[in-house]
Scaffold this active site. Structure first.
Site, short mmCIF file in Angstrom:
data_model
loop_
_atom_site.label_atom_id
_atom_site.label_comp_id
_atom_site.label_asym_id
_atom_site.label_seq_id
_atom_site.Cartn_x
_atom_site.Cartn_y
_atom_site.Cartn_z
N LEU A 182 0.67 -1.22 -0.07
CA LEU A 182 -0.01 -0.17 -0.01
C LEU A 182 0.87 1.26 0.23
CD1 LEU A 182 -2.68 -0.97 2.53
CD2 LEU A 182 -3.03 -0.76 0.07
N GLY A 183 2.06 1.20 0.56
CA GLY A 183 2.96 2.22 0.53
C GLY A 183 4.13 1.87 1.36
N ASP B 226 -1.87 12.72 17.69
CA ASP B 226 -1.58 13.05 16.39
C ASP B 226 -2.83 12.91 15.27
OD1 ASP B 226 0.00 13.86 14.52
OD2 ASP B 226 0.65 12.02 14.12
N LYS C 177 1.36 -3.34 8.86
CA LYS C 177 2.31 -2.64 8.95
C LYS C 177 3.58 -3.33 9.35
CE LYS C 177 3.35 1.67 11.10
NZ LYS C 177 2.80 2.82 12.38
N GLY D 114 7.13 4.10 3.86
CA GLY D 114 7.58 5.22 4.60
C GLY D 114 8.68 5.00 5.58
#
Ligand code: NAG
Ligand code: NAG
Ligand code: NAG
Ligand code: NAG
Ligand code: NAG
Ligand code: NAG
Ligand code: NAG
Ligand code: NAG
Length: 679
Positions: free
Chosen positions: A354-355, A473, A377, A357
């Site tokens: 999905l991505g 956050d 993750k 980072g």
């Protein structure tokens, strides 16, 4: 040795038992394992050295019983009504093969402890084909059944049933527990090897028998799985034995009990989950046919095959090796096997990515067993320090359940790697909808719905859970949209837990520029009020479709979104700050929400509302206070706030502080933020 004796002593002390039989106040509790417990055991049943009560081991056609040795008085006088009673126990079933084991566990109330003529397998060691269904059995049983038996009209191979004088259930349902918060039943797998707790409650007046089950870390659900109106007075005799029975057939499992409490005429004393003994590490075999089919073919081939199988197995072992330590067993249900995640993500294939980072990668996956979509993750973690606290926190956060939170499902750990498993959110991050051209603009009702949803999720974190959870956050980028465009707060990696009413200590500064309350930038202390501040900025961001801080190049507007909205408010043009892409809206609603945004992001924390109040304002249950009295200081304050930011940037240069960072999907959200391992 001394420790063992002490343990036995403690167990005996804890196993308090009062037998005032005729008064109907019998009760007992085994909450520290069964070491030294005075139970009548037979068949395969045994108490293991660490205090587990094992009813059967992995061996065919076994039956095992564990029975409280004294009869209990179930009514005051012959012919009278059966007393109310309540019992609760914790069990675990460890099947021989993944998802294949049998036959289950029953809790029973029986006039006899002599089960010598009972048959194992589907009769659970309490009945046989002659006695099954005979009213003179006077047996009540609650079955946890892991085999579907068609003669007995079993509904499936994973159900809970109430049985009266028969192993054909009077009523049964797929194993599931009721979630108080979402008001939904969640399926359970009895064969998962996880610890589960069962409650059996009978109300003698109402004549209702309730059976409730849940994973051990979930408190007793409000609604039972089974509720049967039955007059037990015509079934049970005056004095009866209570106990457990378990059986295996051609498929087998180890059936364990970890704790048990019973009380006549009252609620069974609660079991202390933290003092239960631990179950042995899962040793579940995969069903493998390779060896049996290929080896005998030709000796020579067999040798080669054997060798390659061996290499395959060793490779497989290495490939799927993971780290499990004893202290983690308590988190069993939230612990995913690496293999399951590996399969779910098709081997962490790039196609499922999905991505990427700063902290690793996020993959999309589908869990084979339940067919649920997940986001995994994957992060690296080298240090062992702090991991225990971190996992405890993960486990704790995994218990948060709210329709406006992205569910953290669990974790997995390997050497050097840590995996967090979340619900997959098909629509990705809200940020994308607000700030990127590719997506359709959200209309006003959708935006209002998202704001209300996030407010309700945050109210739950702040006020309604057992501990105060400060998110730390909140921003559009951390709000994910599910398939129905409900806003769901994601990423609790940054959240720190505080017990209610304790002063949050100063910890690391985390958060995102533009959303940081001035007092937070100064002191680094996160509180519920700093969350409210960020939530206010978030409201403005959603309604105006602008980032909290616009880069200087677009300086035709104020740099700070809050200031710009305040200015417009003072000029009476607050409605003009709305995202021009929104076509239809109600002025009143829009004004109220924008003013609420300003109130929440008030520079003085004492002027901000609590999330409880925010939800009331949004639902129209309370009038929004007038802004005028406090807002005069806004500009001065925001100047200071600006200064605060500068100082902040100087002293804490962190990457996530980049304003205007666009999150394109869930990966960004999960990856953007530090998971603070405290190492
Ligand atoms: C166990 O309970 C039975 C029945 O009450 C009693 O006869 C026996 O003495 C007890 N044994 C121990 C070791 O306490
Ligand atoms: C149990 O019941 C069987 C059959 O009814 C009988 O033969 C046996 O003696 C009983 N055992 C005990 C310990 O009472
Ligand atoms: C349900 O329980 C009753 C006793 O109340 C019994 O007579 C009946 O046969 C049971 N029904 C089934 C389907 O087992
Ligand atoms: C739970 O399991 C039952 C039986 O297998 C199935 O019909 C039902 O759809 C499942 N529910 C959920 C929410 O998965
Ligand atoms: C059984 O469950 C029903 C429905 O939740 C509840 O009203 C009733 O009080 C429960 N009875 C007992 C004995 O727990
Ligand atoms: C569910 O509600 C019951 C009754 O209100 C409460 O005792 C229990 O703790 C709640 N369970 C959870 C998981 O919140
Ligand atoms: C329950 O059963 C008992 C014994 O059969 C009977 O005396 C009593 O009247 C029944 N109660 C109700 C409410 O039917
Ligand atoms: C459970 O046991 C633990 C460890 O012995 C103890 O600290 C805790 O207070 C107990 N909890 C309850 C509710 O009794």
């Amino acid at each position: 040795m001394q420790f063992k004796q002490l343990r036995v002593l403690v167990c005996i002390l804890i196993m308090e038992y009062l037998s005032a039989s005729s008064d109907g106040d019998d009760h007992f509790i085994f909450t520290n394992g069964f070491s030294g417990a005075n139970l009548s055991l037979d068949g395969a049943a045994t108490i293991t050295p660490n205090g587990l009560l094992r009813l059967t081991r992995v061996e065919k056609q076994q039956k095992g019983h564990a029975i409280f040795p004294n009869r209990l008085q179930f009514r005051r006088s012959p012919g009278g009504n059966i007393f109310s009673f309540s019992t609760t126990f914790v069990f675990a079933i460890i099947p021989e093969y993944y998802n294949l084991g049998g036959h289950g566990i029953v809790f029973f109330i029986s006039p006899t402890m002599n089960f010598s003529t009972a048959i194992p397998s589907q009769f659970f060691g309490i009945l046989n084909s002659n006695t099954n269904g005979d009213p003179s059995n006077h047996i009540l049983a609650i079955e946890l059944d892991t085999i579907q038996n068609s003669e007995l009209y079993d509904i499936d191979d994973d159900h809970v049933g109430i049985d009266i004088n028969s192993v054909q259930s009077n009523t049964s349902k797929h194993a599931a527990y009721f979630d108080n918060l979402t008001s939904e039943f969640h399926n359970l797998s009895l064969l998962s090897g996880e610890l589960m707790q069962v409650w059996v409650d009978y109300d003698g007046g109402e004549m209702t028998l309730n059976v409730t089950i849940s994973p051990v870390q979930v408190m007793k659900p409000k609604r039972p799985l089974l509720s049967l109106v039955v007059n037990l007075s015509s079934i049970l005799l005056d004095s009866m034995y209570v106990g457990f029975s378990s059986s295996t057939g051609t498929v087998v499992a180890s059936h364990y009990l970890l704790g048990w409490s019973f009380k006549m005429n009252g609620m069974a004393d609660a079991l202390n989950i933290s003092t239960l003994p631990s179950i042995p590490k899962l040793a579940i075999k995969e069903k493998s046919k390779y060896l049996t089919i290929w080896l005998p073919v030709v000796v020579c081939v067999a040798l080669l095959t054997g060798l390659s199988v061996a290499i395959f197995m060793v490779k497989r072992r290495i490939q799927f090796a993971e780290l499990i330590e004893d202290w983690e067993l308590q988190y069993g249900p939230q612990r995913f096997s690496y293999k399951a995640l590996f399969k779910a993500t098709k081997g962490f294939k790039d196609k499922e990515l999905l991505g990427i980072g700063g902290f690793g990668r996020v993959y999309k996956g589908v869990l084979a067993k339940s067919n649920t979509e997940i986001a995994v993750k994957k992060m690296s973690h080298e240090s062992r320090q702090g991991i225990r606290e971190f996992i405890a926190e993960i486990a704790s956060l995994g218990r948060l359940r709210h329709r406006n939170l992205v569910q953290l499902l669990g974790y997995c750990r390997r050497r050097g790697e840590l995996f967090l498993v979340y619900d997959y959110m098909p629509n990705g991050s809200l940020d994308k909808f607000l700030h990127s051209q590719g997506k359709p603009a959200l209309n006003w009702p959708q935006r209002l719905h998202i704001i209300k949803g996030v407010a309700s999720g945050l109210e739950y974190l702040h006020e309604d859970w057992e501990q105060v959870v400060i998110h730390r956050d909140i921003k559009a980028n951390n709000v994910l949209l599910d398939s129905e465009l409900n806003g769901r707060l994601g990423d609790f990696g940054l959240a720190r837990l505080y017990d209610h009413d304790t002063d949050p200590q100063t910890t690391h500064i985390v958060g995102t520029m533009g959303y940081l309350a001035p007092e937070f930038a100064r002191t680094g202390r996160a509180t519920t009020m700093t969350d409210v501040f960020a939530f206010g900025v978030f409201i403005l961001e959603v309604v105006c479709g602008r980032r909290p801080i616009e880069p200087k190049s677009q300086a035709d507007h104020q740099i700070l979104l809050v200031d710009w909205v305040v200015e417009n408010w003072q000029r009476g043009t607050i409605v003009d700050t709305r995202d021009p892409r929104m076509e239809e809206y109600k002025d009143d609603d829009l004004e109220l929400v924008l003013e609420l945004g300003l109130l929440c992001s008030h520079p003085l924390s004492a002027s901000r509302p609590t999330m409880r109040q925010v939800v009331q304002y949004l639902n129209g249950d309370a009038p929004l206070p007038q802004l005028s009295s406090t807002i005069a200081n806004f500009n001065l304050q925001s100047f200071q706030q600006n200064k605060g930011f500068d100082e902040y940037v100087l002293s804490y240069p962190i990457s996530s502080a980049t304003p205007g960072r666009s999150g394109d999907d869930q990966s960004e959200v999960l990856l953007n933020n530090t998971v603070d391992l405290d190492v």
